[in-house]
Motif scaffolding. Structure first.
Motif, PDB file in Angstrom:
ATOM      1  N   GLU A  12       0.782  -1.305   0.068  1.00  0.00           N
ATOM      2  CA  GLU A  12       0.109  -0.003   0.036  1.00  0.00           C
ATOM      3  C   GLU A  12       0.764   1.109  -0.084  1.00  0.00           C
ATOM      4  OE1 GLU A  12      -3.234  -0.108  -0.232  1.00  0.00           O
ATOM      5  OE2 GLU A  12      -4.092  -1.829   0.490  1.00  0.00           O
ATOM      6  N   ALA A  13       1.851   1.175   0.938  1.00  0.00           N
ATOM      7  CA  ALA A  13       2.791   2.483   0.918  1.00  0.00           C
ATOM      8  C   ALA A  13       3.564   2.691  -0.439  1.00  0.00           C
ATOM      9  CB  ALA A  13       3.746   2.305   2.028  1.00  0.00           C
ATOM     10  N   LYS A  14       3.875   1.653  -1.055  1.00  0.00           N
ATOM     11  CA  LYS A  14       4.417   1.622  -2.207  1.00  0.00           C
ATOM     12  C   LYS A  14       3.560   2.362  -3.552  1.00  0.00           C
ATOM     13  CE  LYS A  14       7.090  -0.895  -5.742  1.00  0.00           C
ATOM     14  NZ  LYS A  14       7.795  -2.257  -5.967  1.00  0.00           N
ATOM     15  N   LEU A  15       2.359   1.802  -3.363  1.00  0.00           N
ATOM     16  CA  LEU A  15       1.470   2.428  -4.332  1.00  0.00           C
ATOM     17  C   LEU A  15       1.128   3.900  -4.138  1.00  0.00           C
ATOM     18  CD1 LEU A  15      -1.043  -0.867  -4.402  1.00  0.00           C
ATOM     19  CD2 LEU A  15       0.533   0.239  -6.273  1.00  0.00           C
ATOM     20  N   ASP A  19       3.456  10.375  -1.577  1.00  0.00           N
ATOM     21  CA  ASP A  19       2.164  10.776  -0.817  1.00  0.00           C
ATOM     22  C   ASP A  19       2.513  10.031   0.612  1.00  0.00           C
ATOM     23  OD1 ASP A  19       1.033  12.409  -2.500  1.00  0.00           O
ATOM     24  OD2 ASP A  19       0.038  10.898  -3.544  1.00  0.00           O
ATOM     25  N   PHE A  20       2.850   8.737   0.780  1.00  0.00           N
ATOM     26  CA  PHE A  20       3.084   8.088   1.907  1.00  0.00           C
ATOM     27  C   PHE A  20       4.031   8.753   2.914  1.00  0.00           C
ATOM     28  CE2 PHE A  20       5.580   5.016   4.207  1.00  0.00           C
ATOM     29  CZ  PHE A  20       4.611   4.361   4.916  1.00  0.00           C
ATOM     30  N   TYR A  21       4.783   9.511   2.522  1.00  0.00           N
ATOM     31  CA  TYR A  21       5.603  10.130   3.387  1.00  0.00           C
ATOM     32  C   TYR A  21       5.627  11.571   3.968  1.00  0.00           C
ATOM     33  CZ  TYR A  21       8.865   6.470   1.376  1.00  0.00           C
ATOM     34  OH  TYR A  21       9.431   5.407   1.067  1.00  0.00           O
ATOM     35  N   VAL A  22       4.218  12.085   3.359  1.00  0.00           N
ATOM     36  CA  VAL A  22       3.962  13.300   3.758  1.00  0.00           C
ATOM     37  C   VAL A  22       3.400  13.462   5.411  1.00  0.00           C
ATOM     38  CG1 VAL A  22       2.071  15.080   3.898  1.00  0.00           C
ATOM     39  CG2 VAL A  22       2.879  13.991   1.588  1.00  0.00           C
ATOM     40  N   PRO A  23       2.961  12.582   6.022  1.00  0.00           N
ATOM     41  CA  PRO A  23       2.713  12.700   7.507  1.00  0.00           C
ATOM     42  C   PRO A  23       3.949  12.611   8.350  1.00  0.00           C
ATOM     43  CG  PRO A  23       1.091  11.126   6.641  1.00  0.00           C
ATOM     44  CD  PRO A  23       2.254  11.453   5.491  1.00  0.00           C
ATOM     45  N   PHE A  24       4.730  11.559   7.725  1.00  0.00           N
ATOM     46  CA  PHE A  24       6.165  11.497   8.544  1.00  0.00           C
ATOM     47  C   PHE A  24       7.056  12.903   8.320  1.00  0.00           C
ATOM     48  CE2 PHE A  24       5.783   7.250   7.257  1.00  0.00           C
ATOM     49  CZ  PHE A  24       5.534   6.549   8.630  1.00  0.00           C
ATOM     50  N   LEU A  25       6.899  13.674   7.254  1.00  0.00           N
ATOM     51  CA  LEU A  25       7.531  14.819   7.020  1.00  0.00           C
ATOM     52  C   LEU A  25       6.902  15.985   7.852  1.00  0.00           C
ATOM     53  CD1 LEU A  25       9.472  16.482   5.458  1.00  0.00           C
ATOM     54  CD2 LEU A  25       7.731  17.108   3.647  1.00  0.00           C
ATOM     55  N   VAL A  26       5.584  15.962   8.051  1.00  0.00           N
ATOM     56  CA  VAL A  26       5.065  16.915   8.928  1.00  0.00           C
ATOM     57  C   VAL A  26       5.350  16.661  10.442  1.00  0.00           C
ATOM     58  CG1 VAL A  26       2.753  17.682   9.939  1.00  0.00           C
ATOM     59  CG2 VAL A  26       3.029  17.375   7.533  1.00  0.00           C
ATOM     60  N   ILE A  27       5.632  15.427  10.962  1.00  0.00           N
ATOM     61  CA  ILE A  27       5.761  15.346  12.226  1.00  0.00           C
ATOM     62  C   ILE A  27       7.287  15.465  12.497  1.00  0.00           C
ATOM     63  CG2 ILE A  27       6.269  13.302  14.006  1.00  0.00           C
ATOM     64  CD1 ILE A  27       3.601  11.870  12.736  1.00  0.00           C
ATOM     65  N   LEU A  28       8.259  15.267  11.469  1.00  0.00           N
ATOM     66  CA  LEU A  28       9.424  15.736  11.448  1.00  0.00           C
ATOM     67  C   LEU A  28       9.715  16.841  11.638  1.00  0.00           C
ATOM     68  CD1 LEU A  28      12.608  14.646  11.497  1.00  0.00           C
ATOM     69  CD2 LEU A  28      12.330  14.943   8.932  1.00  0.00           C
ATOM     70  N   ILE A  57      -3.168  16.023   9.829  1.00  0.00           N
ATOM     71  CA  ILE A  57      -2.646  15.307   8.838  1.00  0.00           C
ATOM     72  C   ILE A  57      -2.824  13.618   9.016  1.00  0.00           C
ATOM     73  CG2 ILE A  57      -0.250  14.431   9.857  1.00  0.00           C
ATOM     74  CD1 ILE A  57      -1.017  16.066   6.114  1.00  0.00           C
ATOM     75  N   ALA A  58      -3.390  13.350  10.201  1.00  0.00           N
ATOM     76  CA  ALA A  58      -3.937  11.907  10.524  1.00  0.00           C
ATOM     77  C   ALA A  58      -4.767  11.698   9.483  1.00  0.00           C
ATOM     78  CB  ALA A  58      -4.516  11.786  11.873  1.00  0.00           C
ATOM     79  N   ALA A  59      -5.647  12.710   8.500  1.00  0.00           N
ATOM     80  CA  ALA A  59      -6.529  12.071   7.787  1.00  0.00           C
ATOM     81  C   ALA A  59      -6.107  11.802   6.273  1.00  0.00           C
ATOM     82  CB  ALA A  59      -7.624  13.286   7.551  1.00  0.00           C
ATOM     83  N   TRP A  60      -4.527  11.971   6.216  1.00  0.00           N
ATOM     84  CA  TRP A  60      -3.904  12.079   4.766  1.00  0.00           C
ATOM     85  C   TRP A  60      -4.091  10.754   4.220  1.00  0.00           C
ATOM     86  CZ3 TRP A  60      -2.099  15.721   1.693  1.00  0.00           C
ATOM     87  CH2 TRP A  60      -1.268  15.231   0.744  1.00  0.00           C
ATOM     88  N   TRP A  61      -3.439   9.581   4.939  1.00  0.00           N
ATOM     89  CA  TRP A  61      -3.559   8.253   4.457  1.00  0.00           C
ATOM     90  C   TRP A  61      -5.002   7.741   4.258  1.00  0.00           C
ATOM     91  CZ3 TRP A  61       0.710   6.930   8.573  1.00  0.00           C
ATOM     92  CH2 TRP A  61       2.037   7.228   7.943  1.00  0.00           C
ATOM     93  N   PHE A 102       0.752   6.077  11.938  1.00  0.00           N
ATOM     94  CA  PHE A 102       0.713   7.415  12.389  1.00  0.00           C
ATOM     95  C   PHE A 102       0.786   7.866  13.767  1.00  0.00           C
ATOM     96  CE2 PHE A 102      -1.354  11.388  13.794  1.00  0.00           C
ATOM     97  CZ  PHE A 102      -0.993  12.324  13.130  1.00  0.00           C
ATOM     98  N   LEU A 103       0.262   6.943  14.446  1.00  0.00           N
ATOM     99  CA  LEU A 103       0.310   7.153  15.811  1.00  0.00           C
ATOM    100  C   LEU A 103       1.731   6.802  16.538  1.00  0.00           C
ATOM    101  CD1 LEU A 103      -2.069   8.182  17.877  1.00  0.00           C
ATOM    102  CD2 LEU A 103      -2.404   5.759  18.449  1.00  0.00           C
ATOM    103  N   ALA A 104       2.362   5.780  16.019  1.00  0.00           N
ATOM    104  CA  ALA A 104       3.670   5.589  16.406  1.00  0.00           C
ATOM    105  C   ALA A 104       4.471   6.853  16.223  1.00  0.00           C
ATOM    106  CB  ALA A 104       4.139   4.095  15.607  1.00  0.00           C
ATOM    107  N   ALA A 105       4.634   7.458  15.031  1.00  0.00           N
ATOM    108  CA  ALA A 105       5.101   8.575  14.944  1.00  0.00           C
ATOM    109  C   ALA A 105       4.901   9.756  15.786  1.00  0.00           C
ATOM    110  CB  ALA A 105       5.097   8.824  13.228  1.00  0.00           C
ATOM    111  N   PHE A 106       3.541   9.813  16.133  1.00  0.00           N
ATOM    112  CA  PHE A 106       3.290  10.777  16.658  1.00  0.00           C
ATOM    113  C   PHE A 106       3.663  10.552  18.270  1.00  0.00           C
ATOM    114  CE2 PHE A 106      -1.111  13.289  17.376  1.00  0.00           C
ATOM    115  CZ  PHE A 106      -0.533  14.380  17.450  1.00  0.00           C
ATOM    116  N   TYR A 107       4.090   9.586  18.690  1.00  0.00           N
ATOM    117  CA  TYR A 107       4.379   9.298  19.969  1.00  0.00           C
ATOM    118  C   TYR A 107       5.981   9.724  20.042  1.00  0.00           C
ATOM    119  CZ  TYR A 107       0.323   7.769  22.612  1.00  0.00           C
ATOM    120  OH  TYR A 107      -0.780   7.927  23.262  1.00  0.00           O
TER     121      TYR A 107
END
Length: 222
Positions: A12-15, A19-28, A57-61, A102-107
């Motif tokens: 799913e992430a590859k597809l 776009d998959f990396y946007v939430p990680f970028l925001v959290i970073l 951004i939790a709604a992104w995925w 997302f929650l794991a990155a959020f923590y």
């Protein structure tokens, strides 16, 4: 739990591509800002970043998970639901699986905040109660709006308009519109925030249930 195995996270992430990396970028970005914010007064800005950027951004995925199954000629409309998986796996299971990521990155962000500001009232528990329910609501709101509108543009526009309106008014408006945000600038728990957290979770679960019902009905029709 065989239906969980049908959710291939890596595939799913590859597809989703970039776009998959946007939430990680925001959290970073939020983490970097926290690390370089030495003054206690900066907590209010960190709180604003979390409530108006990170939580939504939790709604992104939840939205973009359905874009990859759209018709190739028109990726914004006509979501294809004729897939060899159950509706539950296609909808709620996939959305929830990615929300947990997302929650794991959020923590990680929460942990950085508690380390950067080692005060008794800034704890993982407090941050969880204040912000996680907001993320839950946004996640399933994105899911609900996507299956309802059957495209990705409308949910994004609605969410952006809502966030912009709330940021502009900071919750004070003559227009009676539900406040997802707590507008908490010191990251302390108050009775109103606990009550808001309960409401956010309840509304989020309700949207998840309604979204699933819509998905079931539409899959039957196709």
């Amino acid at each position: 739990m065989t239906f969980v195995k049908k959710v291939n996270i890596l595939s799913e992430a590859k597809l989703m591509g970039v776009d998959f990396y946007v939430p990680f970028l925001v959290i970073l970005i939020a983490i970097v800002y926290t690390c370089f914010s030495p003054d206690l007064i900066n907590l209010q800005y960190i709180s604003r970043i979390i409530e108006f950027v990170v939580c939504p951004i939790a709604a992104w995925w939840s939205i973009y998970l359905f874009l990859i199954h759209s018709e190739e000629k028109d990726k914004e409309t006509n979501l294809s639901l004729n897939l060899p998986i159950s509706t539950l796996s296609y909808g709620l299971i996939r959305v929830t699986a990615f929300f947990l990521i997302f929650l794991a990155a959020f923590y990680v962000l929460f942990f950085v905040i508690t380390v950067r500001y080692p005060y008794p009232y800034i704890s993982l528990l407090n941050l969880s109660v204040i912000y996680v329910p907001q993320a839950i609501l946004y996640c399933y709101l994105g899911f609900f709006l996507t299956v309802l509108s059957r495209n990705t543009t409308i949910p994004l526009i609605i969410l952006l308009a809502y966030i912009a309106f709330k940021y502009w008014t900071m919750g004070d408006s003559i227009i009676p519109l539900y406040n997802v945000m707590s507008f908490n600038i010191d990251m302390q728990l108050y009775p109103r925030i606990i009550y808001l957290a309960i409401k956010n979770i309840a509304f989020g679960l309700a949207l998840a249930a309604v979204g699933h019902f819509i998905l079931v009905r539409r899959k039957i029709r196709f």
